[in-house]
Design an enzyme around this catalytic site. Sequence first.
Site, mmCIF file in Angstrom:
data_model
loop_
_atom_site.group_PDB
_atom_site.id
_atom_site.type_symbol
_atom_site.label_atom_id
_atom_site.label_comp_id
_atom_site.label_asym_id
_atom_site.label_seq_id
_atom_site.Cartn_x
_atom_site.Cartn_y
_atom_site.Cartn_z
ATOM 1 N N LYS A 1 -15.662 15.112 5.251
ATOM 2 C CA LYS A 1 -16.989 14.834 4.323
ATOM 3 C C LYS A 1 -16.913 13.647 4.278
ATOM 4 O O LYS A 1 -16.265 12.189 4.690
ATOM 5 C CB LYS A 1 -16.678 15.791 2.883
ATOM 6 C CG LYS A 1 -16.553 17.037 3.889
ATOM 7 C CD LYS A 1 -18.077 17.716 4.008
ATOM 8 C CE LYS A 1 -18.296 19.211 3.920
ATOM 9 N NZ LYS A 1 -17.030 19.868 4.579
HETATM 10 C C1 PLP Z 1 -21.890 23.699 3.312
HETATM 11 C C2 PLP Z 1 -20.387 23.674 3.011
HETATM 12 N N1 PLP Z 1 -20.105 24.283 1.511
HETATM 13 C C3 PLP Z 1 -18.823 24.338 0.965
HETATM 14 C C4 PLP Z 1 -17.828 23.798 1.919
HETATM 15 C C5 PLP Z 1 -16.419 24.625 1.301
HETATM 16 O O1 PLP Z 1 -15.583 22.804 1.177
HETATM 17 P P1 PLP Z 1 -14.462 23.037 1.013
HETATM 18 O O2 PLP Z 1 -14.063 23.373 2.934
HETATM 19 O O3 PLP Z 1 -13.768 21.631 0.810
HETATM 20 O O4 PLP Z 1 -13.521 24.587 0.638
HETATM 21 C C6 PLP Z 1 -18.221 23.113 2.939
HETATM 22 C C7 PLP Z 1 -17.096 22.555 3.958
HETATM 23 O O5 PLP Z 1 -16.661 22.426 5.043
HETATM 24 C C8 PLP Z 1 -19.918 23.332 3.655
HETATM 25 O O6 PLP Z 1 -19.640 22.684 4.879
#
Ligand code: PLP
Length: 383
Positions: free
Chosen positions: A183
């Site tokens: 990210k």
């Molecule tokens: C659009 C979106 N929402 C939620 C998430 C979830 O984040 P995390 O991987 O930190 O749990 C991601 C991550 O891949 C994402 O790209």
Amino acid sequence: MSGFLPYGRQTIDASDVEAVVEALQSDYLTTGPTVARFEEAFAQFVGVRYAVAVANGTAALHTAYAALGIGPGDEVIVPAMTFAATANAACYLGAKPVFADVECDTLLLDHNVLDPLVTERTKAIVAVDYAGQPCAYPALRAFADRHGLALVADACHALGGSLNGRRVGSLADLSTFSLHPVKPMTTGEGGVITTDDPDLAERMRVFRNHGITTDHRQREQAGTWHYDMVGLGFNYRLSDLQCALGLSQLARLPVWVERRRELAARYIGLLAGLPDVRPLEVRPGVGHGWHLMVVRLIGACPPGFRDVVLAGLRARGIGANVHYKPVHLHAYYREHLGTHPGLVPVSEDAFARILTLPLFPAMGDDDVDRIVGALEEVLEDVR
Ligand SMILES: Cc1ncc(COP(=O)(O)O)c(C=O)c1O
């Protein structure tokens, strides 16, 4: 950059290492003062009053939906073109995700298709700032207000972006971020929710701490052992080590977003020479976060064709990827909600055509040249 190019990658330097070592040598490895400092800096960066740090972006969504009081039998409108977590977090609470389609040229939630999806049970709309581009929040806000719904931004892709001069994180009732290594900035794993609402912020702080109203340090400072659990929460805390890394990363985020924009502009310029490939459109007023460089294959795209192109790129050392298989097509949702192909045609057509090309701040201009050259070569081979 030589060797295999992943689609995304963290940037870590000596100042990050120093910040984490300092936190390691401090009195608090978790629930300490660095968490509050990171939350303050994050809130200030996006331009809101409150930021609540949690364990990851999925926990951020779960915490946000819980704070809105979403529960069994409720419905939450989410775009199908997103990572599964956007929908899963509704299921964690016994609510039902209702899948909406996206605009074909941006892959952002299409506010024109929402009306028939609203029922008496709908509680919230979740807009996903796909690839780093903020959604059409003024239109979504008007729609949400008209129907009495909460507006959540899943801004996991878009930290550092803006719309009409307002930073992503300040455009919805609640905005969620992921701090995973691919990210815009990272804490290893991590997440943040931002809001201007003090009640929602307090509910989220309690939810991430088992439903308990005080944390260990607060009790220590008050000289008491006593605590009360007022609701069912989770241990979704982010540690001081992670927040130390977060503070150090946040200070450099604007430079990285700028570099992402330069690389994206170079991609767009070079891709104009490839008639079979088109980048996504960028709407007026958008300050793009450019988390992902997504392109669409134009023209006939028989089943499997995109994967042949992707394999050709990987064979040339380019870690192309796909974001995303529309969530309603996953086995879990087909089985549990009875979702099926044909439900959201624009998302499904896009799924057959999209490719994510590498984009991260440490890439050189020559990497973009190499990737676009390889894509041209692969398309000449397979067409
Ligand atoms: C659009 C979106 N929402 C939620 C998430 C979830 O984040 P995390 O991987 O930190 O749990 C991601 C991550 O891949 C994402 O790209």
